[in-house]
Write a protein that holds these residues in place. Sequence first.
Motif, PDB file in Angstrom:
ATOM      1  N   VAL A   1      -6.092   1.484  -9.507  1.00 32.05           N
ATOM      2  CA  VAL A   1      -5.357   0.688  -8.523  1.00 32.05           C
ATOM      3  C   VAL A   1      -5.075  -0.714  -9.061  1.00 32.05           C
TER       4      VAL A   1
ATOM      5  N   HIS B   1      -4.940  -5.938  -0.760  1.00 36.10           N
ATOM      6  CA  HIS B   1      -5.205  -4.509  -0.934  1.00 36.10           C
ATOM      7  C   HIS B   1      -6.715  -4.281  -0.874  1.00 36.10           C
TER       8      HIS B   1
ATOM      9  N   ARG C   1       0.836  -1.207   0.000  1.00 32.18           N
ATOM     10  CA  ARG C   1       0.000   0.000   0.000  1.00 32.18           C
ATOM     11  C   ARG C   1       0.869   1.256   0.000  1.00 32.18           C
TER      12      ARG C   1
ATOM     13  N   SER D   1      -8.747  -2.574  -2.412  1.00 31.28           N
ATOM     14  CA  SER D   1      -9.452  -2.543  -3.702  1.00 31.28           C
ATOM     15  C   SER D   1      -9.674  -3.939  -4.262  1.00 31.28           C
TER      16      SER D   1
END
Length: 122
Positions: free
Chosen positions: A65, A116, A50, A118
Amino acid sequence: MFLLGPALLEVSARKILTRLHKTHGVPALAAAAELPALSAALDQHAAAVRDILELGVQDAARVPVSVLLAGYARGLLDHVREAAAEHGMTSAAPGDLGSWANADWVQLRLASVCLHPSQQLA
């Protein structure tokens, strides 16, 4: 006018991340549910990924992303391929849940890409 290039880039990134999720993400998360030390290691790697994406990539806010994550994972995989013969590195996920306790840095980092926010599946 709609640009096809960025759309294809995102589709390609999604394919890479889906494959990575199947090979590394799902098995690592299953093992982490049983191995607290693995869970902590994955959290540390996920935080590092990140930070790299947020702080280490110029204009990261302008790139999807998924594209950033896929690019990072591809870079790791390319590095492993180059170093495999020389250092015996592997990107293959450990074969069973217990083997994740001894996963190396690359295996943990690839699995952490799937952590992550996302990439969290509903």
